[in-house]
Design a protein around this motif. Structure first.
Motif, short mmCIF file in Angstrom:
data_model
loop_
_atom_site.label_atom_id
_atom_site.label_comp_id
_atom_site.label_asym_id
_atom_site.label_seq_id
_atom_site.Cartn_x
_atom_site.Cartn_y
_atom_site.Cartn_z
N GLY A 27 0.81 -1.21 0.00
CA GLY A 27 0.00 0.00 0.00
C GLY A 27 0.85 1.26 0.00
O GLY A 27 2.06 1.23 0.23
N ASP A 28 0.19 2.37 -0.24
CA ASP A 28 0.85 3.67 -0.37
C ASP A 28 0.82 4.42 0.96
O ASP A 28 0.18 4.01 1.92
N ASP A 29 1.56 5.54 1.01
CA ASP A 29 1.50 6.48 2.13
C ASP A 29 1.91 5.84 3.45
O ASP A 29 1.29 6.06 4.49
N TYR A 30 2.96 5.03 3.43
CA TYR A 30 3.48 4.40 4.64
C TYR A 30 4.98 4.68 4.72
O TYR A 30 5.77 3.82 5.03
N ALA A 31 5.32 5.94 4.43
CA ALA A 31 6.72 6.35 4.45
C ALA A 31 7.30 6.22 5.86
O ALA A 31 6.60 6.49 6.84
N PRO A 32 8.55 5.81 6.00
CA PRO A 32 9.51 5.51 4.92
C PRO A 32 9.47 4.06 4.44
O PRO A 32 10.31 3.67 3.65
N PHE A 33 8.50 3.28 4.93
CA PHE A 33 8.51 1.85 4.63
C PHE A 33 8.04 1.53 3.22
O PHE A 33 8.68 0.75 2.51
N PHE A 171 -5.05 12.15 18.53
CA PHE A 171 -3.70 11.58 18.46
C PHE A 171 -3.65 10.46 17.43
O PHE A 171 -4.69 9.93 17.01
N PHE A 172 -2.44 10.15 17.01
CA PHE A 172 -2.21 8.95 16.22
C PHE A 172 -0.99 8.24 16.79
O PHE A 172 -0.24 8.82 17.58
N ILE A 173 -0.81 6.98 16.46
CA ILE A 173 0.35 6.22 16.92
C ILE A 173 1.16 5.78 15.72
O ILE A 173 0.61 5.49 14.66
N SER A 174 2.47 5.75 15.93
CA SER A 174 3.32 5.43 14.79
C SER A 174 4.73 5.13 15.26
O SER A 174 5.16 5.56 16.34
N ASP A 175 5.45 4.38 14.44
CA ASP A 175 6.89 4.25 14.63
C ASP A 175 7.53 5.63 14.54
O ASP A 175 7.02 6.53 13.85
N LEU A 176 8.62 5.81 15.26
CA LEU A 176 9.29 7.11 15.32
C LEU A 176 9.58 7.68 13.94
O LEU A 176 9.21 8.81 13.61
N ARG A 177 10.23 6.88 13.08
CA ARG A 177 10.60 7.37 11.75
C ARG A 177 9.36 7.64 10.90
O ARG A 177 9.29 8.64 10.19
#
Length: 256
Positions: A27-33, A171-177
């Motif tokens: 999928g798209d929009d999952y930068a930087p992955f 809020f949202f949750i996410s990996d740091l990068r």
């Protein structure tokens, strides 16, 4: 039984010889992955393709909305999809590769309304922004199931960052990068956001293959061997470090 055994043997023989291209989707929009506009399709797209190449496996990659790609893989249109965290629900339907990446999940909130996990009561009545098709960590899923937390599911994290500043989500949750990239792509001043001081959870990202895939176990085995070879050669770390260094250099150039 004999027919299934013959299929198994044929697939085992054909995998190294590139008899047919594996069909992948992400999928798209999952930068930087992952991301169509990112170099090489994103950091983990590069890792997946390099691991397959280690085993001499030809492959084709399609881009689909996350939920659609997940379901179409389960339906047999694709052989595998990535990157996904491990959850009991997914494990019932999919086989998992070894970890592509280890991510630390943080809470991202507004600087004028910071949220920390060590104050669970501060989450009650809040609105979580988390993209469609993504599985929240267990602690948040429990609050959602109890009705103490509500969820809004846009297409990607960049939209979540914008919605926080509009006051539509808290809020949202996410990996740091990943979170830092979303803040940058939102076009907003990073100082307007606050990242939690501690991680809400640690998670691993994986390539997954449906359990009902006729050669699913063999595909996972070959992929894991390719990933292990990539890591042993040092190429894996070169891909990760090179991608992040190139990204940081690009960010620095934009600020000059």
């Amino acid at each position: 039984m004999l027919q299934r055994l013959l299929i198994y043997l044929l697939f085992a023989l054909c995998l190294p010889s590139q008899a047919a291209s594996l069909r992948l989707v992400t999928g798209d929009d999952y930068a930087p992955f992952t991301g169509q506009d990112l170099p090489g399709g994103g950091m983990l797209t590069q890792v997946v393709q390099a691991a397959l190449s280690q085993r001499g496996l030809a492959h084709e990659l399609d881009w689909r909305p996350w939920n659609r790609g997940y379901l179409q893989t389960l339906q047999g249109r694709y052989d595998a999809t990535f990157p996904y965290v491990r959850t009991p629900e997914r494990e019932a339907e999919y086989l998992y590769s070894e970890a592509l990446f280890v991510a630390q999940q943080h809470i991202f909130s507004r600087a004028d309304d910071p949220i920390e996990l060590d104050q669970p009561s501060s989450l009650h009545g809040r609105r979580l922004c988390y993209p469609l098709g993504w599985q929240p960590p267990k602690v948040l899923q429990e609050l959602l199931d109890q009705g103490q937390l509500s969820r809004h599911s846009p297409a990607g994290l960049t939209e979540c960052a914008r919605l926080l500043l509009l006051g539509r989500d808290d809020f949202f949750i996410s990996d740091l990068r990943l979170g830092e990239t979303a803040l940058r792509l939102s076009g907003s001043d990073p100082a307007r956001f606050r990242r939690s001081s501690s991680a809400i959870s640690n998670s691993t990202l994986h390539l997954i293959v449906p359990r009902n895939h006729p050669q699913g176990a063999q595909l996972i085995e070959h992929f894991n061997l390719g990933l292990a070879a990539l890591q042993a050669s040092g190429r894996y770390q070169q891909l990760i470090d090179g991608y992040l260094q190139a990204r940081d250099t690009g960010l620095a150039d934009q600020t000059q």
